[in-house]
Design a protein around this motif. Structure first.
Motif, PDB file in Angstrom:
ATOM      1  N   GLU A   1       0.862  -1.535  -0.275  1.00 50.92           N
ATOM      2  CA  GLU A   1       0.064   0.035   0.215  1.00 50.92           C
ATOM      3  C   GLU A   1       0.301   1.096  -0.068  1.00 50.92           C
ATOM      4  OE1 GLU A   1      -2.919   0.118   2.824  1.00 50.92           O
ATOM      5  OE2 GLU A   1      -3.869  -1.550   1.918  1.00 50.92           O
ATOM      6  N   THR A   2       2.078   1.270   0.477  1.00 50.22           N
ATOM      7  CA  THR A   2       3.242   2.204   0.959  1.00 50.22           C
ATOM      8  C   THR A   2       3.398   2.494  -0.865  1.00 50.22           C
ATOM      9  OG1 THR A   2       3.579   1.941   3.240  1.00 50.22           O
ATOM     10  CG2 THR A   2       4.840   3.377   1.876  1.00 50.22           C
ATOM     11  N   PHE A   3       4.123   1.525  -1.430  1.00 54.25           N
ATOM     12  CA  PHE A   3       4.447   2.278  -2.368  1.00 54.25           C
ATOM     13  C   PHE A   3       3.545   2.087  -3.357  1.00 54.25           C
ATOM     14  CE2 PHE A   3       5.948  -2.217  -1.686  1.00 54.25           C
ATOM     15  CZ  PHE A   3       5.276  -2.763  -2.815  1.00 54.25           C
ATOM     16  N   GLN A   4       1.997   1.505  -3.769  1.00 54.86           N
ATOM     17  CA  GLN A   4       1.386   1.599  -4.975  1.00 54.86           C
ATOM     18  C   GLN A   4       0.810   2.824  -4.896  1.00 54.86           C
ATOM     19  OE1 GLN A   4      -1.439  -1.761  -3.889  1.00 54.86           O
ATOM     20  NE2 GLN A   4      -0.652  -2.492  -5.874  1.00 54.86           N
ATOM     21  N   ARG A   5       0.833   4.195  -3.582  1.00 55.19           N
ATOM     22  CA  ARG A   5       0.789   4.567  -3.402  1.00 55.19           C
ATOM     23  C   ARG A   5       1.443   5.566  -3.823  1.00 55.19           C
ATOM     24  NH1 ARG A   5       0.372   4.814   1.357  1.00 55.19           N
ATOM     25  NH2 ARG A   5       1.993   6.417   2.234  1.00 55.19           N
ATOM     26  N   HIS A   6       2.633   5.284  -3.608  1.00 49.88           N
ATOM     27  CA  HIS A   6       3.946   6.711  -4.550  1.00 49.88           C
ATOM     28  C   HIS A   6       3.516   5.855  -6.233  1.00 49.88           C
ATOM     29  CE1 HIS A   6       5.175   7.699  -0.767  1.00 49.88           C
ATOM     30  NE2 HIS A   6       6.129   6.933  -0.183  1.00 49.88           N
ATOM     31  N   VAL A   7       3.550   5.489  -6.670  1.00 48.01           N
ATOM     32  CA  VAL A   7       3.736   5.285  -8.207  1.00 48.01           C
ATOM     33  C   VAL A   7       2.415   5.389  -8.160  1.00 48.01           C
ATOM     34  CG1 VAL A   7       3.512   3.346  -9.967  1.00 48.01           C
ATOM     35  CG2 VAL A   7       4.778   3.109  -7.249  1.00 48.01           C
ATOM     36  N   HIS A   8       0.652   5.840  -8.146  1.00 44.43           N
ATOM     37  CA  HIS A   8       0.057   6.120  -8.862  1.00 44.43           C
ATOM     38  C   HIS A   8       0.564   8.116  -8.560  1.00 44.43           C
ATOM     39  CE1 HIS A   8      -3.583   8.040  -8.534  1.00 44.43           C
ATOM     40  NE2 HIS A   8      -4.231   6.442  -8.528  1.00 44.43           N
ATOM     41  N   THR A   9       1.459   8.753  -7.749  1.00 41.59           N
ATOM     42  CA  THR A   9       1.516   9.585  -8.152  1.00 41.59           C
ATOM     43  C   THR A   9       2.283   9.918  -8.963  1.00 41.59           C
ATOM     44  OG1 THR A   9       0.930   9.840  -5.209  1.00 41.59           O
ATOM     45  CG2 THR A   9       1.860  12.063  -6.289  1.00 41.59           C
ATOM     46  N   LEU A  10       3.473   8.937  -9.278  1.00 37.29           N
ATOM     47  CA  LEU A  10       4.017   9.500  -9.915  1.00 37.29           C
ATOM     48  C   LEU A  10       3.734   9.243 -10.813  1.00 37.29           C
ATOM     49  CD1 LEU A  10       7.826   7.858  -8.300  1.00 37.29           C
ATOM     50  CD2 LEU A  10       7.043  10.051  -8.465  1.00 37.29           C
ATOM     51  N   MET A  11       2.864   8.051 -11.197  1.00 38.10           N
ATOM     52  CA  MET A  11       2.285   8.033 -12.799  1.00 38.10           C
ATOM     53  C   MET A  11       0.797   9.101 -12.975  1.00 38.10           C
ATOM     54  SD  MET A  11       3.664   5.678 -14.088  1.00 38.10           S
ATOM     55  CE  MET A  11       5.443   4.196 -13.837  1.00 38.10           C
TER      56      MET A  11
END
Length: 397
Positions: free
Chosen positions: A166-176
């Motif tokens: 959940e932590t890194f998926q949230r970051h990835v979503h923002t970056l995309m």
């Protein structure tokens, strides 16, 4: 032939056609495959829509991938040239830095090694399909299947705890996302890097039998290894997840193609390649001319930004017959969904394995699979640099 001026990259998809590129791209490709474009910040650059010219640019070392040389092609984004690529981001650098990273990783992502992962991908897929079967008659395919399957695969490959997804998926979503603030983007980059740096330090102290653990024996610094790990994690999550979800959406709205895949699992490989071509979820790439280059009768001047429409190139009738038709029996060899040249997607073979396993297994496990809402109500990722769906409500029975 006179170049056609534009004020912005066409981004609005035709109503009721969630799989088709903006119509203006087809018109440009037919008459002006290499066209002048005025970028949102006023930069005078180019838009390339033809298959041949797009492929040529991707293969030509006279075009740079360095972010800090580029102008952003989509309105609402950063003005002027972009900041340099974060450490470890292989997409935004050129040789020799790119070559160094690529050599370290290429042997770990060969077709043979990725095929060896097939059994594990099959196990992960089966586990999630079984959980779906026991979770009710309706579900969101994105959260129940399309995201967790590639997430678990890339986490196991890299040696990243799946519990932290959940932590890194949230970051990835923002970056995309294309429309987030610069502050949010910086926070996502910082958060992902901090997470990976802590993980790298743990692996330095006690090396593990996984990709990141192996790379602790290389000459990469902690900063480089953390950056590279974050890059691979993001790349392994978002594109494949959207291909699984958006690919399923496409099959559900093309019932004859869905039936063909269900009836003949041997179509899995051609279906995966055709869906990559037809959907082109990584729809746009950008390069910068390092020197004057002749391209399709145009002179691209040194320093000019060139936007490459992969979605238009993959629908070019000069390369693919009847390109606007989804045909999983098509031999879509040469499709540009994974890019081309030295920056061709490092994980392309892994993504192919995941798609070839997951999509046929899904449609066989749930023979009555269908959309749970009208197709027009499926929320699309229109503000993202990887296209797809935010959610895909489906009925399983």
């Amino acid at each position: 032939m006179t170049a056609l001026p534009l004020t912005a990259l066409p981004t609005a998809r035709p109503d009721g056609c969630p799989f088709d590129p903006p119509r203006e791209l087809a018109a440009l490709r037919a008459g002006h495959p290499v066209s002048r474009m005025t970028y949102p910040d006023g930069h005078e650059g180019w838009l390339v829509t033809g298959y041949g010219p797009v492929r040529a640019v991707l293969a030509d070392p006279r075009f740079s991938s360095r972010y800090e040389l580029m102008h952003f092609p989509i309105p609402g984004g950063p003005e002027g040239t972009l900041p340099p690529a974060p450490v470890g981001d292989m997409t935004g650098i050129d040789a020799p830095e790119h070559t160094r990273y690529r050599r370290l990783l290429a042997g770990r992502f060969t077709a043979r090694r990725m095929r060896l992962l097939t059994e594990r991908v099959e196990e992960i897929t089966a586990e999630h399909l079984e959980a779906m079967a026991h979770g009710g008659t309706e579900t969101d395919l994105v959260t129940a299947f399309a995201q967790p399957v590639p997430a678990l695969v890339i986490c196991e490959l890299l040696g990243v705890p799946f519990a932290d997804r959940e932590t890194f998926q949230r970051h990835v979503h923002t970056l995309m996302s294309l429309d987030v603030s610069p502050e949010d983007r910086v926070a996502a980059v910082t958060g992902m890097h901090r997470y990976m740096l802590d993980l790298v330090c743990t692996k330095r102290a006690a090396p593990t039998d996984d990709l990141l653990g192996d790379l602790t024996a290389s000459d990469l610094t902690d900063e480089e290894l953390a950056g590279l790990g974050g890059f691979l994690l993001g790349a392994g999550l978002d594109t494949t997840a959207n291909m699984l979800a958006h690919g399923t959406f496409a099959l559900l709205t093309h019932p004859e193609q869905l039936a063909a895949l269900r009836a003949d699992p041997d179509l899995a490989e051609s279906a995966a390649e055709e869906l990559m071509r037809y959907l082109s979820v990584a729809h746009t790439m950008v390069r910068v001319a390092l020197e004057d280059v002749e391209l399709d009768g145009r002179t691209i001047k040194a320093g000019e930004t060139v936007t490459l429409s992969v979605e238009a190139a993959n629908r070019d009738p000069e390369r693919f017959a009847d390109p606007d038709t989804l045909d999983i029996r098509r031999k879509a060899t040469g499709q540009l969904g994974f890019g081309h040249g030295i920056h061709q997607c490092l994980g392309a073979q892994l993504a192919r394995v995941e798609m070839c396993v997951a999509l046929p297994a899904l449609v066989r496990r749930f023979p009555a699979l269908r959309l749970a809402v009208p197709a027009a109500e499926v929320p699309l990722r229109t503000g993202m640099n990887v296209y797809g769906v935010h959610r895909l409500p489906v009925a399983l029975a």
